[in-house]
Structure formats: C-alpha cells, structure tokens
Motif scaffolding. Sequence first.
Motif, PDB file in Angstrom:
ATOM      1  N   ILE A 120       0.829  -1.206   0.000  1.00 48.27           N
ATOM      2  CA  ILE A 120       0.000   0.000   0.000  1.00 48.27           C
ATOM      3  C   ILE A 120       0.870   1.265   0.000  1.00 48.27           C
ATOM      4  O   ILE A 120       0.484   2.294  -0.561  1.00 48.27           O
ATOM      5  N   VAL A 121       2.068   1.193   0.609  1.00 50.64           N
ATOM      6  CA  VAL A 121       2.992   2.328   0.572  1.00 50.64           C
ATOM      7  C   VAL A 121       3.446   2.561  -0.869  1.00 50.64           C
ATOM      8  O   VAL A 121       3.491   3.699  -1.349  1.00 50.64           O
ATOM      9  N   GLY A 122       3.760   1.489  -1.560  1.00 54.78           N
ATOM     10  CA  GLY A 122       4.135   1.609  -2.970  1.00 54.78           C
ATOM     11  C   GLY A 122       3.004   2.163  -3.809  1.00 54.78           C
ATOM     12  O   GLY A 122       3.224   2.967  -4.717  1.00 54.78           O
ATOM     13  N   PHE A 123       1.784   1.737  -3.505  1.00 54.70           N
ATOM     14  CA  PHE A 123       0.628   2.219  -4.252  1.00 54.70           C
ATOM     15  C   PHE A 123       0.448   3.722  -4.085  1.00 54.70           C
ATOM     16  O   PHE A 123       0.162   4.446  -5.040  1.00 54.70           O
ATOM     17  N   VAL A 124       0.626   4.209  -2.852  1.00 61.19           N
ATOM     18  CA  VAL A 124       0.500   5.643  -2.588  1.00 61.19           C
ATOM     19  C   VAL A 124       1.567   6.429  -3.355  1.00 61.19           C
ATOM     20  O   VAL A 124       1.289   7.467  -3.966  1.00 61.19           O
ATOM     21  N   ILE A 125       2.809   5.931  -3.340  1.00 58.36           N
ATOM     22  CA  ILE A 125       3.888   6.599  -4.081  1.00 58.36           C
ATOM     23  C   ILE A 125       3.559   6.626  -5.565  1.00 58.36           C
ATOM     24  O   ILE A 125       3.745   7.639  -6.249  1.00 58.36           O
ATOM     25  N   GLY A 126       3.059   5.513  -6.085  1.00 58.52           N
ATOM     26  CA  GLY A 126       2.702   5.455  -7.494  1.00 58.52           C
ATOM     27  C   GLY A 126       1.585   6.421  -7.850  1.00 58.52           C
ATOM     28  O   GLY A 126       1.612   7.054  -8.911  1.00 58.52           O
ATOM     29  N   LEU A 127       0.605   6.561  -6.968  1.00 64.64           N
ATOM     30  CA  LEU A 127      -0.469   7.530  -7.198  1.00 64.64           C
ATOM     31  C   LEU A 127       0.073   8.951  -7.231  1.00 64.64           C
ATOM     32  O   LEU A 127      -0.395   9.794  -7.999  1.00 64.64           O
ATOM     33  N   MET A 128       1.062   9.235  -6.382  1.00 63.22           N
ATOM     34  CA  MET A 128       1.653  10.565  -6.370  1.00 63.22           C
ATOM     35  C   MET A 128       2.350  10.881  -7.688  1.00 63.22           C
ATOM     36  O   MET A 128       2.410  12.041  -8.105  1.00 63.22           O
ATOM     37  N   LEU A 129       2.863   9.858  -8.362  1.00 65.40           N
ATOM     38  CA  LEU A 129       3.537  10.080  -9.643  1.00 65.40           C
ATOM     39  C   LEU A 129       2.557  10.539 -10.725  1.00 65.40           C
ATOM     40  O   LEU A 129       2.975  11.116 -11.727  1.00 65.40           O
ATOM     41  N   VAL A 130       1.266  10.260 -10.534  1.00 67.65           N
ATOM     42  CA  VAL A 130       0.264  10.690 -11.519  1.00 67.65           C
ATOM     43  C   VAL A 130      -0.753  11.624 -10.869  1.00 67.65           C
ATOM     44  O   VAL A 130      -1.908  11.714 -11.311  1.00 67.65           O
ATOM     45  N   SER A 131      -0.328  12.304  -9.822  1.00 63.61           N
ATOM     46  CA  SER A 131      -1.225  13.218  -9.115  1.00 63.61           C
ATOM     47  C   SER A 131      -1.764  14.297 -10.053  1.00 63.61           C
ATOM     48  O   SER A 131      -1.039  14.837 -10.887  1.00 63.61           O
ATOM     49  N   PRO A 132      -3.047  14.647  -9.928  1.00 63.24           N
ATOM     50  CA  PRO A 132      -3.606  15.740 -10.744  1.00 63.24           C
ATOM     51  C   PRO A 132      -2.990  17.092 -10.426  1.00 63.24           C
ATOM     52  O   PRO A 132      -3.189  18.053 -11.170  1.00 63.24           O
ATOM     53  N   LEU A 133      -2.232  17.196  -9.322  1.00 56.87           N
ATOM     54  CA  LEU A 133      -1.548  18.446  -8.993  1.00 56.87           C
ATOM     55  C   LEU A 133      -0.327  18.664  -9.874  1.00 56.87           C
ATOM     56  O   LEU A 133       0.196  19.778  -9.958  1.00 56.87           O
ATOM     57  N   LEU A 134       0.141  17.604 -10.536  1.00 63.21           N
ATOM     58  CA  LEU A 134       1.287  17.704 -11.438  1.00 63.21           C
ATOM     59  C   LEU A 134       0.800  17.908 -12.871  1.00 63.21           C
ATOM     60  O   LEU A 134      -0.286  17.437 -13.235  1.00 63.21           O
ATOM     61  N   PRO A 135       1.579  18.596 -13.709  1.00 64.76           N
ATOM     62  CA  PRO A 135       1.221  18.711 -15.130  1.00 64.76           C
ATOM     63  C   PRO A 135       1.130  17.325 -15.764  1.00 64.76           C
ATOM     64  O   PRO A 135       2.043  16.507 -15.606  1.00 64.76           O
ATOM     65  N   ASN A 136       0.041  17.059 -16.453  1.00 63.44           N
ATOM     66  CA  ASN A 136      -0.157  15.755 -17.083  1.00 63.44           C
ATOM     67  C   ASN A 136       0.879  15.533 -18.180  1.00 63.44           C
ATOM     68  O   ASN A 136       1.087  16.386 -19.043  1.00 63.44           O
ATOM     69  N   ALA A 137       1.538  14.385 -18.155  1.00 67.54           N
ATOM     70  CA  ALA A 137       2.622  14.107 -19.095  1.00 67.54           C
ATOM     71  C   ALA A 137       2.137  14.128 -20.544  1.00 67.54           C
ATOM     72  O   ALA A 137       2.847  14.592 -21.442  1.00 67.54           O
ATOM     73  N   TYR A 138       0.930  13.599 -20.783  1.00 68.05           N
ATOM     74  CA  TYR A 138       0.394  13.587 -22.141  1.00 68.05           C
ATOM     75  C   TYR A 138       0.127  14.999 -22.646  1.00 68.05           C
ATOM     76  O   TYR A 138       0.369  15.317 -23.815  1.00 68.05           O
ATOM     77  N   MET A 160       9.310  23.914 -13.793  1.00 65.50           N
ATOM     78  CA  MET A 160      10.769  23.867 -13.767  1.00 65.50           C
ATOM     79  C   MET A 160      11.267  24.124 -12.353  1.00 65.50           C
ATOM     80  O   MET A 160      11.192  25.237 -11.835  1.00 65.50           O
ATOM     81  N   ALA A 161      11.763  23.085 -11.695  1.00 62.02           N
ATOM     82  CA  ALA A 161      12.331  23.230 -10.355  1.00 62.02           C
ATOM     83  C   ALA A 161      13.765  23.727 -10.467  1.00 62.02           C
ATOM     84  O   ALA A 161      14.544  23.212 -11.280  1.00 62.02           O
ATOM     85  N   PHE A 162      14.105  24.722  -9.679  1.00 60.63           N
ATOM     86  CA  PHE A 162      15.447  25.312  -9.689  1.00 60.63           C
ATOM     87  C   PHE A 162      15.827  25.845 -11.070  1.00 60.63           C
ATOM     88  O   PHE A 162      17.002  26.039 -11.366  1.00 60.63           O
ATOM     89  N   GLY A 163      14.831  26.016 -11.920  1.00 62.49           N
ATOM     90  CA  GLY A 163      15.083  26.590 -13.227  1.00 62.49           C
ATOM     91  C   GLY A 163      15.531  25.634 -14.299  1.00 62.49           C
ATOM     92  O   GLY A 163      15.626  26.007 -15.468  1.00 62.49           O
ATOM     93  N   PHE A 164      15.791  24.344 -13.939  1.00 64.18           N
ATOM     94  CA  PHE A 164      16.297  23.436 -14.982  1.00 64.18           C
ATOM     95  C   PHE A 164      15.801  21.990 -14.835  1.00 64.18           C
ATOM     96  O   PHE A 164      16.058  21.159 -15.713  1.00 64.18           O
ATOM     97  N   ILE A 165      15.108  21.651 -13.756  1.00 66.55           N
ATOM     98  CA  ILE A 165      14.599  20.283 -13.592  1.00 66.55           C
ATOM     99  C   ILE A 165      13.113  20.262 -13.928  1.00 66.55           C
ATOM    100  O   ILE A 165      12.304  20.858 -13.217  1.00 66.55           O
ATOM    101  N   PRO A 166      12.720  19.590 -15.027  1.00 62.62           N
ATOM    102  CA  PRO A 166      11.296  19.556 -15.401  1.00 62.62           C
ATOM    103  C   PRO A 166      10.513  18.586 -14.520  1.00 62.62           C
ATOM    104  O   PRO A 166      10.899  17.429 -14.340  1.00 62.62           O
ATOM    105  N   ILE A 167       9.432  19.068 -13.947  1.00 59.52           N
ATOM    106  CA  ILE A 167       8.572  18.225 -13.115  1.00 59.52           C
ATOM    107  C   ILE A 167       7.229  18.060 -13.815  1.00 59.52           C
ATOM    108  O   ILE A 167       6.538  19.034 -14.103  1.00 59.52           O
ATOM    109  N   THR A 168       6.894  16.821 -14.110  1.00 62.07           N
ATOM    110  CA  THR A 168       5.599  16.486 -14.711  1.00 62.07           C
ATOM    111  C   THR A 168       5.060  15.233 -14.040  1.00 62.07           C
ATOM    112  O   THR A 168       5.750  14.585 -13.241  1.00 62.07           O
ATOM    113  N   GLY A 169       3.827  14.883 -14.373  1.00 60.07           N
ATOM    114  CA  GLY A 169       3.320  13.585 -13.982  1.00 60.07           C
ATOM    115  C   GLY A 169       3.994  12.497 -14.801  1.00 60.07           C
ATOM    116  O   GLY A 169       4.643  12.774 -15.816  1.00 60.07           O
ATOM    117  N   TYR A 170       3.827  11.267 -14.376  1.00 63.22           N
ATOM    118  CA  TYR A 170       4.474  10.150 -15.080  1.00 63.22           C
ATOM    119  C   TYR A 170       3.442   9.169 -15.616  1.00 63.22           C
ATOM    120  O   TYR A 170       3.597   7.953 -15.503  1.00 63.22           O
TER     121      TYR A 170
END
Length: 303
Positions: free
Chosen positions: A30-48, A61-71
């Motif tokens: 269940i801990v893994g499931f929660v982490i996996g859900l966070m990777l596709v959280s609606p709070l993140l920009p949708n990868a598609y 863009m975190a720190f100006g150069f690390i792109p953060i999106t959903g997975y």
Amino acid sequence: MLDVLTDTVFSFLPALICWSAFKKFGGTPIVGFVIGLMLVSPLLPNAYEVADASSNVEAVMAFGFIPITGYQGSVLTALVIGYLGSKLEIATRKVMPQALDMMFSPFVVIAVMLITALLILGPILHLVENGLVYVVEAFIHVPFGIGGLVIGFIYPLAVMTGMHHLFITIETALLGSTGFNPLITICAMYGFANAAVCFAISTRAKKSHVKVIGTSAGVTQLLGVSEPGLFGITLRYGTRPLAAMLAGSAIGGAVLSMLGIQANSYGLAVILSPLMYIYDPYQLITYIAVGVLTFILTFIITY
C-alpha cells in the motif's frame, strides 16, 4: 464507457507498478501504491498534455532546470522507484524505534521516494524510457520488414532463456507512450510457429505417446503456454524443428512489420490474440491472415 473500461488502468499504471514492485521486493504494497499515485497526481502537469504542443501545458521547472511532470504511462520510473522504495522501507524499519515505526516509517519512505522520483531519477529515467521506445519503434519500422524479421527470430530464443519477460516492460512503455504495441504483434508469431511444429511432429510420429504429447503441447501453445511445446517437442527432436519454428516466427514478424500491424493491448496469445486488433478491420483481418499463413508455412516446413 468503453474508454473508462480500457484506459483507466493505463491512467494509473505507475501506481500499479509501484504496488507490484513493493510487494515483490519485500516492502508494504500500500505504501508503494501511494507513491505510485503521487507520480500521476492531478496536482502535477499531465505528461500527455505536456507532450502535446497544442495543449499549452508546460512542465514545472524546479530550480530553473529540472522539469517536473506527472508520469502517466511511465513504466521504468515507477519500477525503479518501487524497487528502491521497498529497500528503503526495509532499512528504515530496522532502525526506527518500534513505538514510532507505524507512524514515521511510511512517511519517511514516501517523502524520500517522492523527492527522488520528481527531482532526480524521474527526469533521467523518463528520458531513458522515451529513448528506448523510440529505438524499438524505429527498429520495428526498418524498411522491408528487417526489424520484424530480427525480432521474430530473437523472441523464441529469449523465451528459451527466460529473457522474454523483459519485453513486457518495453510493451508497456510503448502502450503508455503511443497507445499501440507493435512489439507483441511480431512476438506473437512465435506462438503460431511453435504450435505448428508440435502438430507437425505429432502428425508424422509413429509412436503413440509422441502423438499424444505433440497434440497436447500444440493445444497448450494455442492457449498461450509455450514451454511444454518448446521444451517437450521443438527442442527435443534436434535442430531442424527449432530452425523451422525460428524461420516461421521470423517470416511472420517481417510480414506484419511491413504491413504496419500493431496491437492496442497486450497479454493475449495465439487464438485469443485477434482480440487485440478488433479496433480496426484492416488490422484484424491482416493479423489473422498472417498468423494462419505462418502456422501453415511452419507446419509444412516441419512436416
């Protein structure tokens, strides 16, 4: 309703993969499931949507150069994070006082792995995964069916060594990224060819027990289980049946590659595999025709 039925799993694919990885490697699923859900959280920009230039959605863009999106659709990131997270959980629980374990161990694991996924491994592995999908797609579409010929030849050998499970990761990545799975289309010809070898040897055999084993293995292969036919018949009677099976698989793969046939799912073998092509009449009819011809050709060569 059909979209809900077929697309929901792929929308939350990282959650299922993280859950499975935690379960496999000794963590709390269940801990893994929660982490996996966070990777596709609606709070993140949708990868598609980020990949779609017309959507106007951009990565954060975190720190100006690390792109953060959903997975969404990402397999490799979820798999690696699931493996590392399970190992981190095991190590954390060993040092965490028992009175604090239930509350703080899951929090530490989830927080550390989320930061690792979004800021470090995720962006790197996402590039690797996209590169892998690009290479496989490009190889499959090499002119004159050469890519399909090579994959159709290699896949049965991979089954012999147990390496064919690696193909599932690539297939899942293809489905998550493109919605189609041309790899399983080519690999499926192994099933038709191996079944044909079993039935041909059963037909030619003079000993009754060989006829029974050959027929049984052939029927089993048609239902998707190849090991009885591969190890009990094809490899048992020398190199010629193996050569016939490899030739049938390779030729069938080459033809399908040239004709642009690709599934929109995975997991169905031989007689059930046409269900992966019912989304388009051309795809369905062509796949069935090539599969039947592969079976007939391999049966004749073996016989």
